[in-house]
Design a protein around this motif. Structure first.
Motif, PDB file in Angstrom:
ATOM      1  N   LEU A 181       0.860  -1.180   0.000  1.00 46.75           N
ATOM      2  CA  LEU A 181       0.000   0.000   0.000  1.00 46.75           C
ATOM      3  C   LEU A 181       0.903   1.239   0.000  1.00 46.75           C
ATOM      4  N   ASP A 198      -2.189   5.137  -3.199  1.00 50.03           N
ATOM      5  CA  ASP A 198      -3.379   4.310  -2.986  1.00 50.03           C
ATOM      6  C   ASP A 198      -4.306   4.877  -1.914  1.00 50.03           C
ATOM      7  N   TRP A 202      -8.243   5.868  -2.682  1.00 48.79           N
ATOM      8  CA  TRP A 202      -9.204   4.791  -2.921  1.00 48.79           C
ATOM      9  C   TRP A 202      -9.307   3.843  -1.734  1.00 48.79           C
ATOM     10  N   VAL A 205      -2.286  -4.128  -1.070  1.00 44.63           N
ATOM     11  CA  VAL A 205      -3.415  -3.792  -1.934  1.00 44.63           C
ATOM     12  C   VAL A 205      -3.447  -4.722  -3.134  1.00 44.63           C
ATOM     13  N   PRO A 230      -4.409  -3.898  -6.781  1.00 42.43           N
ATOM     14  CA  PRO A 230      -4.796  -2.844  -7.720  1.00 42.43           C
ATOM     15  C   PRO A 230      -5.554  -3.428  -8.907  1.00 42.43           C
ATOM     16  N   GLN A 286      -7.709  -0.605  -7.307  1.00 43.69           N
ATOM     17  CA  GLN A 286      -8.813  -0.257  -6.404  1.00 43.69           C
ATOM     18  C   GLN A 286      -9.749  -1.417  -6.110  1.00 43.69           C
ATOM     19  N   PHE A 311      -7.821  -4.356  -0.092  1.00 45.72           N
ATOM     20  CA  PHE A 311      -6.658  -4.035   0.735  1.00 45.72           C
ATOM     21  C   PHE A 311      -6.712  -4.781   2.051  1.00 45.72           C
TER      22      PHE A 311
END
Length: 161
Positions: free
Chosen positions: A7, A11, A14, A46, A48, A50, A53
């Protein structure tokens, strides 16, 4: 297999939005809180872009969560999952399992013996209960928190896994 990354500050926007969309289960996030959490974390991961996490801490971290403190008062060797969130649009793809598997691998490599977390018992979270049971987590306690929630504390041994 999901792409898992650390992370990063890029980031934060989001992650805060996704976390706050699920704050009933995980608690609120704001920029200062997230920055402090990541700075003290064991692993902040995370998926990705979005999608998901996870933020975790190890025993001895300067983290004031009552749930973390419950484990710290009873155990010396653990990684605590403070929150794991998957976007609704990304559910059913195994992202939460992938995040946990990455955490298990890091913890084993670092010589930790168990992963711990809590799930809401009241208000109930049956999906989380089933998910954690499937990963081998077992109940180790329960508490009524000052905010009125009741949580069940879970642990999963990393020995022999």
């Amino acid at each position: 297999m999901a792409t898992i990354a650390a992370l990063m500050p890029a980031d934060h926007g989001w992650v805060i939005d996704l976390g706050n969309a699920h704050q009933v289960e995980t608690g609120p996030l704001d920029p200062d809180r997230l920055t402090a959490m990541v700075a003290q974390s064991y692993r902040a991961l995370v998926v990705p872009p979005q999608q998901a996490f996870l933020i975790s801490f190890v025993a001895g971290a300067a983290y004031e969560s009552p749930n973390f403190k419950w484990f710290e008062a009873r155990m010396a060797d653990f990684a605590y999952v403070d929150r794991i969130v998957v976007a609704k649009s990304a559910r059913g793809q195994g992202l939460a399992r992938s995040l946990y598997e990455a955490l298990f691998a890091h913890a084993r490599q670092d010589g930790l013996s168990q992963i711990v977390c809590e799930v809401n018992a009241d208000p109930p979270n049956p999906g989380s209960d089933q998910f954690h049971a499937a990963l081998g987590f077992m109940p180790v306690g329960q508490a009524l928190l000052p905010n009125g929630k009741t949580v069940t504390y879970l642990a999963r041994s990393l020995h022999g896994q």
